[in-house]
Write a protein that holds these residues in place. Structure first.
Motif, PDB file in Angstrom:
ATOM      1  N   ALA A 108       0.863  -1.237  -0.092  1.00  0.00           N
ATOM      2  CA  ALA A 108      -0.129   0.130   0.070  1.00  0.00           C
ATOM      3  C   ALA A 108       0.940   1.308   0.079  1.00  0.00           C
ATOM      4  O   ALA A 108       0.683   2.286   0.881  1.00  0.00           O
ATOM      5  CB  ALA A 108      -0.970  -0.133   1.079  1.00  0.00           C
ATOM      6  N   GLN A 115       2.396   4.941  -1.180  1.00  0.00           N
ATOM      7  CA  GLN A 115       1.768   5.911  -1.686  1.00  0.00           C
ATOM      8  C   GLN A 115       2.881   6.888  -2.438  1.00  0.00           C
ATOM      9  O   GLN A 115       3.977   6.604  -2.143  1.00  0.00           O
ATOM     10  CB  GLN A 115       0.967   6.949  -0.494  1.00  0.00           C
ATOM     11  CG  GLN A 115      -0.082   6.163   0.161  1.00  0.00           C
ATOM     12  CD  GLN A 115      -0.511   7.073   1.365  1.00  0.00           C
ATOM     13  OE1 GLN A 115      -0.040   7.992   1.756  1.00  0.00           O
ATOM     14  NE2 GLN A 115      -1.489   6.306   2.037  1.00  0.00           N
ATOM     15  N   TYR A 116       2.249   7.633  -3.191  1.00  0.00           N
ATOM     16  CA  TYR A 116       3.354   8.691  -3.755  1.00  0.00           C
ATOM     17  C   TYR A 116       4.482   9.252  -2.877  1.00  0.00           C
ATOM     18  O   TYR A 116       5.601   9.274  -3.192  1.00  0.00           O
ATOM     19  CB  TYR A 116       2.785   9.886  -4.346  1.00  0.00           C
ATOM     20  CG  TYR A 116       1.813   9.870  -5.593  1.00  0.00           C
ATOM     21  CD1 TYR A 116       2.060   8.679  -6.318  1.00  0.00           C
ATOM     22  CD2 TYR A 116       0.502  10.326  -5.865  1.00  0.00           C
ATOM     23  CE1 TYR A 116       1.284   8.655  -7.599  1.00  0.00           C
ATOM     24  CE2 TYR A 116      -0.204  10.174  -6.683  1.00  0.00           C
ATOM     25  CZ  TYR A 116      -0.034   9.251  -7.689  1.00  0.00           C
ATOM     26  OH  TYR A 116      -0.830   8.993  -9.041  1.00  0.00           O
ATOM     27  N   ASP A 161       5.792   7.868  -0.352  1.00  0.00           N
ATOM     28  CA  ASP A 161       6.632   7.070   0.269  1.00  0.00           C
ATOM     29  C   ASP A 161       8.097   7.165  -0.373  1.00  0.00           C
ATOM     30  O   ASP A 161       8.955   6.477  -0.058  1.00  0.00           O
ATOM     31  CB  ASP A 161       6.044   5.670   0.386  1.00  0.00           C
ATOM     32  CG  ASP A 161       4.779   5.726   1.307  1.00  0.00           C
ATOM     33  OD1 ASP A 161       4.918   6.576   2.244  1.00  0.00           O
ATOM     34  OD2 ASP A 161       3.952   4.941   1.138  1.00  0.00           O
TER      35      ASP A 161
END
Length: 659
Positions: free
Chosen positions: A343, A345-346, A348
């Motif tokens: 999961a 995200q951008y 990260d």
């Protein structure tokens, strides 16, 4: 060519040397590898020197070196030694000598060991190119012998040890004129002085071949061992060090790449890590490097190597064919391991150098932006920024959407089977035992294959190197990514171990990429995982830079300070770094005095050198451009010099607002 420079390339064995007497703490022979460092306090400050020596000893230093640039400092060693003995500290002291034979002769009567630099002890260093005939060259050697013999006789009489310590940056004009700026020149510089000692039956000697360039440093030590054997000279102990390694993470990585590479092959009897920090911080780093080999003997056996397909004394990158942007003439690539996270995200991706701006809805890539990410069985659910590519496990690749946007990682068994493969790139995870004739034949003919070579052997670098040699000896030019996974340990320990294992291969031209895996780690939270991945990504780029195989940031060649230093090196280095650390690939030497000046920063583009209290000389290469700049103006003048050469760029502030 004789390529043998160590007891074994596959079995850990410590090189057997003669024992050297240094006070009550001998070196070499069957003794453990010793730790040492050097004071930074003015040698004329007796009490300040004593207090610093005590701090160093309590931090783990077994020998302490103190500069003695003149007779006055050499004489004051007597008072420093007496006060230390009064306080119950019997640590052997070493006098550091560069230009002054009379200071060395006095110091040799006081302390347990003297260090001389053959490049400027009774030799000449004026950056002149001189044509020598055999007769004029011999005349210079005769002159050196005349100056050097009195010191040898004093050392024999007083039982004083000596380190003949060659520095890459301070080779004499005579050596440079005949041998050039080469590892061979470094070795010959030391051997000239060593032969004089042997003629006088003096053998209480330690040798060193220090350089800021890790490739040159490693090659010189290897060549020294080979030449000692070739000439029938005694196997003298080795003092290991990367000179002017720098500060903080960069200094530790660079030190480990050079020192660790040699320790892996059983070379080295004492270690000094040269950091631009207080000297008591150096000993624990040296100890961590050394202690790794306490129980190394008895590792999983590796069969001997029959044919060494590289020249260990000269850098040449292994020839490979190009697959996408891997191998061929491409710089080694960095693969970041995100396989333990799902999961994503951008925002990260910031941990691998790709910074997302929510305001602009776009990515910016830093100079330390990873080239690939490995996501295992957790493919990214969003479009990656340009320039970043994804590797996933083969099972996940088979069922993933948009398979053309990611590449599979296959096991050896999957690769040799009829499993579906990518038409563009296939990563194949292998260890030495997987490199069977069948596997090598398959890799030789497959222009989509990239090997990911790993090992679980405690003698990791040696087994990985054996894998590279097997490929080379069988004519297989597949690109290879070096993978190393470390169990959860202190960040600095991982830093030193990875720098050794991977850097030692890169120094020999082996490796087209680096993947520091996370499968053995166990952070508890996502934040801890991202921080760990960020550290490993920076470490990967740091190792590539330290091995001189990919320059992704400014390099600072800064001396570790000593009693000769004319300004606060740590403060000055931090100030210069703050103003210039965006200059990708530029090398800046920061030297505390003229002794560690133009010579020691041999391959820097620019130099900042103390020449007097509050006065700085600025260099372009080894040419002085401004001789006496007030310290408060010196950084601005350095930047002006870089600007004049068209190498200055204004720092860019990236938009980094995260979703």
């Amino acid at each position: 060519m004789n390529k043998i420079y160590c007891p074994s390339l596959t079995e850990y064995q410590r090189r057997q040397t003669i024992e050297v007497t240094i006070g009550d703490l001998p070196m070499g022979g069957e003794n453990p590898i010793r730790v040492q460092s050097m004071t930074t306090v003015d040698t004329m400050d007796t009490m300040g020197s004593v207090e610093q020596v005590i701090r160093m000893v309590e931090a783990g230093c077994e020998y302490v070196r103190i500069t003695a640039p003149s007779v006055a400092e050499a004489e004051n060693l007597r008072h420093i030694k007496a006060e230390l003995r009064n306080r119950g500290y019997n640590v052997p002291l070493i006098a550091d000598i560069h230009f002054t034979p009379n200071a060395a002769e006095l110091a040799a009567k006081i302390v347990e060991k003297v260090r001389i630099n053959p490049g400027n002890y009774a030799d000449k260093k004026k950056f002149n190119i001189i044509e020598y005939t055999d007769e004029t060259y011999q005349a210079e050697l005769d002159r050196i012998r005349e100056r050097f013999v009195p010191l040898v006789k004093i050392c024999k009489e007083h039982g004083t040890a000596m380190r003949i310590g060659t520095n890459h940056g301070s080779l004499s004009d005579r050596i440079l004129s005949r041998y050039g700026d080469t590892p061979l020149g470094m070795v010959e510089s030391a051997l000239e002085f060593l032969r004089i000692c042997e003629d006088l039956n003096y053998h209480n000697i330690v040798l060193s071949m220090k350089a800021s360039n890790t490739q040159v440093m490693v090659q010189a030590y290897r060549l020294l061992v080979q030449k000692l054997e070739e000439e029938g000279l005694k196997p003298y102990p080795l003092h290991l060090g990367v000179t002017e390694a720098g500060e903080a993470e960069d200094g530790r990585i660079k030190s480990a790449v050079g020192i660790g590479t040699l320790l892996e092959d059983g070379l080295g009897d004492t270690v000094r890590v040269s950091l631009t920090e207080a000297p008591e911080f150096e000993a624990p780093v040296a100890r961590t490097l050394i202690d790794r080999y306490t129980n190394r003997a008895g590792h999983e056996p590796i069969k001997p190597i029959c044919n060494i397909p590289i020249n260990p004394f000269q850098y040449e990158r292994r020839h490979t064919h190009e697959v996408l942007n891997l191998g061929g003439t491409n710089v080694p690539r960095v693969v970041a391991d995100l396989s333990q996270l799902d999961a994503l995200q951008y925002a990260d991706l910031k941990c691998v150098g790709h910074l997302y701006s929510m305001l602009l809805d776009k990515f910016n890539m830093s100079d330390l932006g990873a080239d690939y990410i490995y996501t295992g069985n957790n493919p990214i659910s969003f479009m990656l920024p340009n320039g970043l590519k994804e590797i996933v496990d083969h099972e996940a690749w088979q069922t993933a959407e948009n398979r053309e946007e990611r590449y599979p990682l296959l096991t050896a068994k999957q690769y040799l089977s009829e499993a579906e493969k990518s038409a563009e790139v296939n990563f194949v995870q292998l260890n030495l035992h997987d490199l069977t004739p069948e596997m090598i034949d398959a890799l030789k003919t497959d222009k989509t294959a990239v090997a990911v070579l790993q090992t679980s052997n405690a003698h990791a670098m040696a087994e990985l190197r054996k894998g590279f040699f097997r490929l080379m000896n069988n004519g297989c030019e597949v690109p290879v990514i070096i993978r190393r996974d470390y169990t959860e340990m202190l960040s600095e320990t991982t830093q030193l171990y990875a720098s050794t294992d991977v850097g030692g291969l890169l120094i020999d031209g082996l490796g087209d990429g680096i993947l520091l895996g996370t499968s053995s780690m166990a952070p508890k939270t996502k934040t801890e995982w991202l921080e760990r991945i960020d550290n490993l990504n920076k470490l990967s780029f740091g190792i590539l830079q330290a091995a001189r195989t990919r320059m992704s940031k400014t390099e600072y060649i800064s001396c570790p300070s000593c009693g000769r230093t004319l300004f606060d090196l740590q403060e000055t280095t931090a100030m210069i770094r703050k103003r210039t650390d965006h200059l990708k690939g530029v090398k800046i030497g920061i030297m505390g005095c003229i002794v560690n000046g133009p010579g020691e920063m041999a391959d820097a583009d620019y130099g900042y050198v103390g020449v007097g209290k509050g006065k700085i000389a600025l260099y372009r290469g080894q040419t002085v451009m401004k001789k006496s700049v007030p310290e408060e103006k010196a950084v601005d003048e350095l930047i002006n010099l870089i600007r004049e050469d068209g190498k200055w760029i204004e720092p860019v502030i990236l938009e980094t607002e995260n979703v």
